[in-house]
Write an enzyme that holds these catalytic residues in place. Structure first.
Site, PDB file in Angstrom:
ATOM      1  CB  SER A  14      -0.889   0.025   1.243  1.00 15.77           C
ATOM      2  OG  SER A  14      -1.430   1.339   1.395  1.00 15.77           O
ATOM      3  CG  HIS A  39      -3.988  -1.720  -1.410  1.00 16.23           C
ATOM      4  ND1 HIS A  39      -5.122  -2.456  -1.723  1.00 16.23           N
ATOM      5  CD2 HIS A  39      -4.337  -0.942  -0.360  1.00 16.23           C
ATOM      6  CE1 HIS A  39      -6.101  -2.133  -0.897  1.00 16.23           C
ATOM      7  NE2 HIS A  39      -5.657  -1.206  -0.061  1.00 16.23           N
ATOM      8  CG  ASP A  41      -5.072   2.248   1.106  1.00 13.93           C
ATOM      9  OD1 ASP A  41      -6.039   1.473   1.016  1.00 13.93           O
ATOM     10  OD2 ASP A  41      -3.947   1.897   1.512  1.00 13.93           O
ATOM     11  CG  MET A  43      -8.159   7.064   2.754  1.00 13.99           C
ATOM     12  SD  MET A  43      -7.280   7.008   4.340  1.00 13.99           S
ATOM     13  CE  MET A  43      -6.454   5.412   4.205  1.00 13.99           C
ATOM     14  CG  HIS A  72      -9.305   0.202  -0.109  1.00 15.12           C
ATOM     15  ND1 HIS A  72      -8.673  -0.090   1.084  1.00 15.12           N
ATOM     16  CD2 HIS A  72     -10.624   0.316   0.202  1.00 15.12           C
ATOM     17  CE1 HIS A  72      -9.553  -0.155   2.060  1.00 15.12           C
ATOM     18  NE2 HIS A  72     -10.747   0.108   1.554  1.00 15.12           N
ATOM     19  CG  MET A  74     -11.275   3.379   2.437  1.00 17.92           C
ATOM     20  SD  MET A  74      -9.709   3.249   3.328  1.00 17.92           S
ATOM     21  CE  MET A  74      -8.583   3.235   1.927  1.00 17.92           C
ATOM     22  CG  MET A 143     -11.392  -3.024   5.761  1.00 16.68           C
ATOM     23  SD  MET A 143     -10.005  -2.494   4.714  1.00 16.68           S
ATOM     24  CE  MET A 143      -8.960  -1.617   5.895  1.00 16.68           C
ATOM     25  CG  ASP A 181      -6.154  -2.945   3.364  1.00 14.57           C
ATOM     26  OD1 ASP A 181      -5.024  -2.685   3.818  1.00 14.57           O
ATOM     27  OD2 ASP A 181      -6.859  -2.103   2.757  1.00 14.57           O
TER      28      ASP A 181
HETATM   29  C1  DX5 Z   1      -6.149   1.422   5.827  1.00 12.07           C
HETATM   30  C2  DX5 Z   1      -5.698   1.076   4.441  1.00 12.07           C
HETATM   31  C3  DX5 Z   1      -4.615   0.092   4.380  1.00 12.07           C
HETATM   32  C4  DX5 Z   1      -3.328   0.537   5.035  1.00 12.07           C
HETATM   33  C5  DX5 Z   1      -2.641  -0.676   5.586  1.00 12.07           C
HETATM   34  O1  DX5 Z   1      -7.316   2.190   5.744  1.00 12.07           O
HETATM   35  O2  DX5 Z   1      -6.800   0.557   3.692  1.00 12.07           O
HETATM   36  O3  DX5 Z   1      -4.374  -0.283   3.037  1.00 12.07           O
HETATM   37  O4  DX5 Z   1      -2.472   1.197   4.155  1.00 12.07           O
HETATM   38  O5  DX5 Z   1      -1.549  -0.261   6.325  1.00 12.07           O
HETATM   39  P1  DX5 Z   1      -0.709  -1.256   7.221  1.00 12.07           P
HETATM   40  O6  DX5 Z   1      -0.222  -2.362   6.341  1.00 12.07           O
HETATM   41  O7  DX5 Z   1       0.384  -0.388   7.731  1.00 12.07           O
HETATM   42  O8  DX5 Z   1      -1.614  -1.759   8.314  1.00 12.07           O
HETATM   43 ZN    ZN Z   2      -6.486  -0.374   1.660  1.00  8.68          ZN
END
Ligand code: DX5
Ligand code: ZN
Length: 224
Positions: A14, A39, A41, A43, A72, A74, A143, A181
């Site tokens: 990620s 990946h 993310d 947000m 992903h 969010m 998650m 994840d």
């Molecule tokens: C959290 C993200 C994850 C995050 C995981 O909302 O969706 O993808 O980057 O991070 P680690 O691997 O550090 O838990």
């Molecule tokens: Zn993620």
């Protein structure tokens, strides 16, 4: 054990944990180090309490990486932005059922854009949320933490959920991928693998490691 568990896990670093000032080099480094997917993310500071980036960043990285882009979302609503992420170069577009009123319609829209649809299950979201849309789902992302931040600890409560999801998918006869994840480390990876996941997202465990190739190899081997 089935053949599934004897294969190395696919590791999806990620970029949330990467050095944003050097993102192109970071992405190229994890590709060279053996990552299977990338990946991303996204947000919005509304669906989750953090803000990252949008389709422009995805598009700017696309020419520099051959890995499948696992995007992903969010964000809420997600539907108005699906085409922008598809056009930006996403290969998989993953949505949370809570981000809109009509999950089935969102998945149809992603597939109509020629991309692989995925559904993300928050820690409190039951596997039943995907049970009746499996025909439209290529990836279920479980998650291991509450979404919004990297570096959190894996919630052990999600292990039986992954196992139940594995049973649901096996019973359906489909080859839907189970991805996990959040909170993935060399300690949690084997447990998540044993429960039935085959793709592991890893932010901190890859980008926080001194040697990306060694980190990816260690996480990937965890279920063999
Ligand atoms: C959290 C993200 C994850 C995050 C995981 O909302 O969706 O993808 O980057 O991070 P680690 O691997 O550090 O838990
Ligand atoms: Zn993620």
């Amino acid at each position: 054990m089935s053949e599934r568990f004897s294969r190395p896990a696919v590791i999806a670093p990620s970029i949330l944990a990467a050095d944003f000032s050097r993102l192109r080099e970071e992405v190229q480094a994890v590709e060279a180090a053996g990552a299977g997917w990338l990946h991303l993310d996204v947000m919005d500071g509304h669906f989750v309490p953090n803000i990252t980036f949008g389709p422009a960043l995805v598009a700017s990285l696309r020419p520099h990486c051959r890995l499948p882009f696992d995007v992903h979302l969010m964000i809420a609503p997600a539907d108005p932005y699906l085409k922008a992420f598809a056009d930006a170069g996403a290969d998989h577009i993953l949505v949370h059922p809570e981000s809109g009123p009509h999950l089935h319609r969102s998945l149809q829209a992603i597939r109509a854009l020629g991309k692989k649809p995925g559904v993300v299950l928050n820690p409190a979201t039951p596997i039943e949320a995907v049970a009746w849309v499996m025909d439209l789902v290529d990836v279920v992302l479980v998650m291991g933490v509450n979404p919004g931040f990297g570096g959190q600890s894996f919630l052990d409560s999600q292990l039986p959920k992954i196992a139940a999801l594995r049973q649901l998918i096996d019973a359906s006869g489909r080859d839907t991928v189970i991805e996990v994840d959040g909170g993935i480390t060399t300690a949690t990876a084997p447990r998540v693998r044993a429960a039935g996941a085959s793709v592991l997202v890893a932010g901190t465990a890859v980008f926080g490691a001194p040697d990306y190739a060694a980190a990816i190899a260690a996480l990937s081997a965890g279920g063999a």
